[in-house]
Design an enzyme around this catalytic site. Sequence first.
Site, PDB file in Angstrom:
ATOM      1  CG  HIS A  83      38.715  86.446  71.223  1.00 19.34           C
ATOM      2  ND1 HIS A  83      38.067  85.948  72.329  1.00 19.34           N
ATOM      3  CD2 HIS A  83      37.736  86.798  70.347  1.00 19.34           C
ATOM      4  CE1 HIS A  83      36.749  85.980  72.114  1.00 19.34           C
ATOM      5  NE2 HIS A  83      36.525  86.502  70.925  1.00 19.34           N
ATOM      6  CD  GLU A  84      38.163  89.790  68.058  1.00 12.85           C
ATOM      7  OE1 GLU A  84      37.352  89.197  67.326  1.00 12.85           O
ATOM      8  OE2 GLU A  84      37.865  90.194  69.200  1.00 12.85           O
ATOM      9  CG  HIS A  92      35.869  85.238  66.042  1.00 11.10           C
ATOM     10  ND1 HIS A  92      34.777  84.474  66.385  1.00 11.10           N
ATOM     11  CD2 HIS A  92      36.048  86.111  67.066  1.00 11.10           C
ATOM     12  CE1 HIS A  92      34.325  84.859  67.580  1.00 11.10           C
ATOM     13  NE2 HIS A  92      35.085  85.852  68.019  1.00 11.10           N
ATOM     14  CB  CYS A 111      33.055  86.157  72.464  1.00 12.84           C
ATOM     15  SG  CYS A 111      32.890  86.185  70.667  1.00 12.84           S
TER      16      CYS A 111
HETATM   17 NI    NI Z   1      34.808  86.924  69.829  1.00 13.13          NI
END
Ligand code: NI
Length: 174
Positions: A142-143, A146, A100
């Site tokens: 993953h995004e 966030h 990341c």
């Molecule tokens: Ni990330």
Amino acid sequence: MTENTVLQLGNPLLRQIATPVTVFNSPEFLDCLSSMQTLMESGNGVGIAAPQIGVAMQIVIVASRPTNRYPDAPEMPATILCNPQLEILDPTLIKGWEGCLSVPGIRALVPRYQAIRVRFQDREGKSQQIDLKDFPARVFQHEFDHLQGLVYLDRIESSRDIVAESEYLKLIAH
Ligand code: NI
């Protein structure tokens, strides 16, 4: 406010919950997209989320492509996904390596769903749908995390699944 660097782990803005985009042609929205693209590319990332630049809006970019950080990533056009909703198509959890831009210097094995469907709005606000599997599905998940104030380290099964980036590069060398 848009940052001109990617926020680093420990910055409380990374733990904010992002809110939906409602206006798709505001200067703030367009400025956010352009900063996300610039910082993703300069960091050799394969994805980025608005909270990483200090903007708590539901915007992610998924841009799987081979880079020095992910030499085996498949090529896909960079895709901007606003207000994304995730549907699981294949609930099999597969562990794979992630890094990341907000967590430099380390990599970890993270379990992610193998295949997903994402409903989202594009940069014009038009409703779209995309099916993703394997690495691009991993990048999206993953995004997407966030947007909920999560980073990939929150998803690992064991601290033993964390390695230094220098060791990761040795592991994938072939
Ligand atoms: Ni990330």
